[in-house]
Design a protein around this motif. Structure first.
Motif, PDB file in Angstrom:
ATOM      1  N   LEU A 311      34.275  28.465  91.596  1.00  0.00           N
ATOM      2  CA  LEU A 311      34.103  29.773  90.960  1.00  0.00           C
ATOM      3  C   LEU A 311      34.891  29.818  89.655  1.00  0.00           C
ATOM      4  O   LEU A 311      35.962  29.216  89.537  1.00  0.00           O
ATOM      5  N   SER A 312      34.383  30.564  88.700  1.00  0.00           N
ATOM      6  CA  SER A 312      35.044  30.709  87.395  1.00  0.00           C
ATOM      7  C   SER A 312      35.949  31.934  87.430  1.00  0.00           C
ATOM      8  O   SER A 312      35.517  33.030  87.840  1.00  0.00           O
ATOM      9  N   VAL A 313      37.221  31.759  87.008  1.00  0.00           N
ATOM     10  CA  VAL A 313      38.206  32.853  86.976  1.00  0.00           C
ATOM     11  C   VAL A 313      38.519  33.151  85.518  1.00  0.00           C
ATOM     12  O   VAL A 313      38.931  32.263  84.767  1.00  0.00           O
ATOM     13  N   LEU A 319      37.645  32.176  80.098  1.00  0.00           N
ATOM     14  CA  LEU A 319      37.713  31.293  81.252  1.00  0.00           C
ATOM     15  C   LEU A 319      39.035  30.519  81.253  1.00  0.00           C
ATOM     16  O   LEU A 319      39.357  29.800  80.306  1.00  0.00           O
ATOM     17  N   LYS A 320      39.816  30.664  82.337  1.00  0.00           N
ATOM     18  CA  LYS A 320      41.132  30.020  82.412  1.00  0.00           C
ATOM     19  C   LYS A 320      41.282  29.098  83.621  1.00  0.00           C
ATOM     20  O   LYS A 320      42.011  28.114  83.560  1.00  0.00           O
ATOM     21  N   TYR A 321      40.602  29.411  84.747  1.00  0.00           N
ATOM     22  CA  TYR A 321      40.795  28.644  85.977  1.00  0.00           C
ATOM     23  C   TYR A 321      39.453  28.425  86.680  1.00  0.00           C
ATOM     24  O   TYR A 321      38.466  29.127  86.424  1.00  0.00           O
ATOM     25  N   TYR A 322      39.436  27.450  87.593  1.00  0.00           N
ATOM     26  CA  TYR A 322      38.372  27.290  88.583  1.00  0.00           C
ATOM     27  C   TYR A 322      39.004  27.462  89.965  1.00  0.00           C
ATOM     28  O   TYR A 322      40.185  27.123  90.172  1.00  0.00           O
ATOM     29  N   LYS A 335      41.153  30.769  95.811  1.00  0.00           N
ATOM     30  CA  LYS A 335      42.224  29.789  95.681  1.00  0.00           C
ATOM     31  C   LYS A 335      42.017  29.003  94.391  1.00  0.00           C
ATOM     32  O   LYS A 335      40.962  28.382  94.185  1.00  0.00           O
ATOM     33  N   LEU A 336      43.011  29.036  93.500  1.00  0.00           N
ATOM     34  CA  LEU A 336      42.906  28.326  92.230  1.00  0.00           C
ATOM     35  C   LEU A 336      43.024  26.831  92.473  1.00  0.00           C
ATOM     36  O   LEU A 336      43.976  26.361  93.116  1.00  0.00           O
ATOM     37  N   THR A 337      42.067  26.093  91.966  1.00  0.00           N
ATOM     38  CA  THR A 337      42.048  24.642  92.175  1.00  0.00           C
ATOM     39  C   THR A 337      42.196  23.849  90.884  1.00  0.00           C
ATOM     40  O   THR A 337      42.471  22.650  90.927  1.00  0.00           O
ATOM     41  N   TYR A 338      42.010  24.513  89.727  1.00  0.00           N
ATOM     42  CA  TYR A 338      42.080  23.771  88.470  1.00  0.00           C
ATOM     43  C   TYR A 338      42.436  24.729  87.340  1.00  0.00           C
ATOM     44  O   TYR A 338      41.913  25.855  87.264  1.00  0.00           O
ATOM     45  N   ILE A 339      43.349  24.289  86.458  1.00  0.00           N
ATOM     46  CA  ILE A 339      43.738  25.070  85.275  1.00  0.00           C
ATOM     47  C   ILE A 339      43.159  24.381  84.044  1.00  0.00           C
ATOM     48  O   ILE A 339      43.400  23.191  83.827  1.00  0.00           O
ATOM     49  N   LEU A 340      42.405  25.105  83.258  1.00  0.00           N
ATOM     50  CA  LEU A 340      41.769  24.526  82.094  1.00  0.00           C
ATOM     51  C   LEU A 340      42.787  24.213  81.001  1.00  0.00           C
ATOM     52  O   LEU A 340      43.725  24.993  80.771  1.00  0.00           O
TER      53      LEU A 340
END
Length: 349
Positions: A311-313, A319-322, A335-340
């Motif tokens: 999901l896109s956060v 857009l900052k996180y997935y 749950k944040l899984t990746y930081i751009l």
């Protein structure tokens, strides 16, 4: 002949020296070394090429010019940190500038202070002895007015502070001591500043003798229409064990390297309470307006995104996180899984 000069001989000696000095200013010295005869058994030699430096025996310099310069650099950093922290505390823009770092006697320092004032005895653990933190009334009462909901306008009064007002000012003093610790830890890593006692009159507590040499550090604080002075007075006796460290250039170089990071942390603390919009995009779908109007409770909308896709956060529409959808307790969560990173933004563009 007696070894003690009479008053007439002293007067004659002084007048002769003055006459020779005036003549040298006109004609220049006739000899590299001139001799003044007082009588047959005495002579005083004066060298015109020797430089004479003024020296006040009542106020000898205990701290060198290089050490004074180092203290100035140290408290320049303190002024920047304190300006940032006080701005956040008062919720207004505050300008703090270092005016001077001087040596003087403790008696001269006391004579320069208003009475009453906020006079605080400070210990610099593990150093022996006490220092003084003084906040002028022209600054104390506007701060109190600002913290109690006023505009922080200048208040022209000479009264003593009440117990409640002292309690409010203690919060400002704690900020000063914290920022002083942060600045001085470059010289004494385990230093701790602690307020021992507060008085309304600077003459009640005797920190050192009136003739003792002290280092006086003066700041000017401005916010809104109010302005006033903060003085930090440190006896030379307290500084003597660490004077060699103050003269070192190593910690000064370290200050310049770390300044940007420290300011970033201070700025972050100021903006940490600002509210921003955060939303999670589950999916996107284009549909005709007529079908959207016909939607009813219980209808199912099928999204093109697969359930196992991240999901896109977004923060403020950027857009900052997935993340992954899930449940936390009884609530839905992501749950944040990746930081751009910047590289990711380049690829997305």
């Amino acid at each position: 002949m007696s070894d003690i000069l009479s008053q007439e001989e002293i007067d004659a000696l002084m007048s002769t020296i003055e006459d020779i000095g005036e003549q040298d200013d006109i004609d220049g010295p006739s000899d590299p070394m001139q001799t003044i005869d007082i009588d047959a058994g005495r002579a005083l030699k004066v060298s015109p090429n020797r430089r004479v430096a003024l020296y006040d025996f009542r106020r000898p310099d205990r701290v060198s010019k290089e050490q004074i310069r180092s203290l100035r650099n140290l408290h320049d950093k303190f002024a920047r940190n304190f300006s940032s922290d006080l701005s956040g505390f008062l919720r207004t823009i505050t300008d703090i500038s270092l005016l001077s770092v001087d040596q003087m006697t403790y008696g001269e320092f006391l004579m320069s202070l208003p009475d009453p004032t906020s006079f605080n005895i400070i210990s610099m653990i593990p150093l022996q002895g006490n220092a003084v933190l003084e906040i002028n009334p022209s600054l104390v009462f506007p701060i109190i007015d600002k913290l109690l909901g006023g505009q922080g306008s200048p208040l022209f009064t000479t009264r003593e502070m009440t117990s409640l007002e002292k309690y409010i000012v203690d919060n400002v003093i704690n900020i000063v001591l914290k920022d002083l610790e942060d600045a001085w830890k470059q010289i004494v890593p385990n230093i701790r500043f602690k307020k021992e006692v507060s008085e309304n009159s600077p003459h009640i507590v005797q920190v050192v003798s009136q003739t003792e040499v002290v280092v006086l550090i003066t700041f000017e604080v401005r916010f809104g229409e109010a302005s006033g002075m903060i003085n930090i007075c440190i006896p030379a006796l307290v500084l003597e064990p660490i004077l060699s460290k103050i003269n070192s250039q190593d910690w000064m170089m370290g200050t310049s390297h770390g300044r940007i990071g420290e300011n970033s942390l201070q700025m972050l603390s100021l903006v940490s309470d600002i509210k921003v919009t955060l939303f999670v995009e589950v999916g996107q779908l284009q549909a005709q307006l007529g079908k959207i109007i016909d939607l009813e409770e219980g209808d199912l909308i099928v999204l093109p995104k697969k359930s196992d896709r991240p999901l896109s956060v977004y923060i403020n529409n950027k857009l900052k996180y997935y993340g992954e959808a899930g449940i936390y307790g009884s609530k839905k969560a992501v749950k944040l899984t990746y930081i751009l990173t910047e590289d990711d933004y380049t690829e997305l563009s």
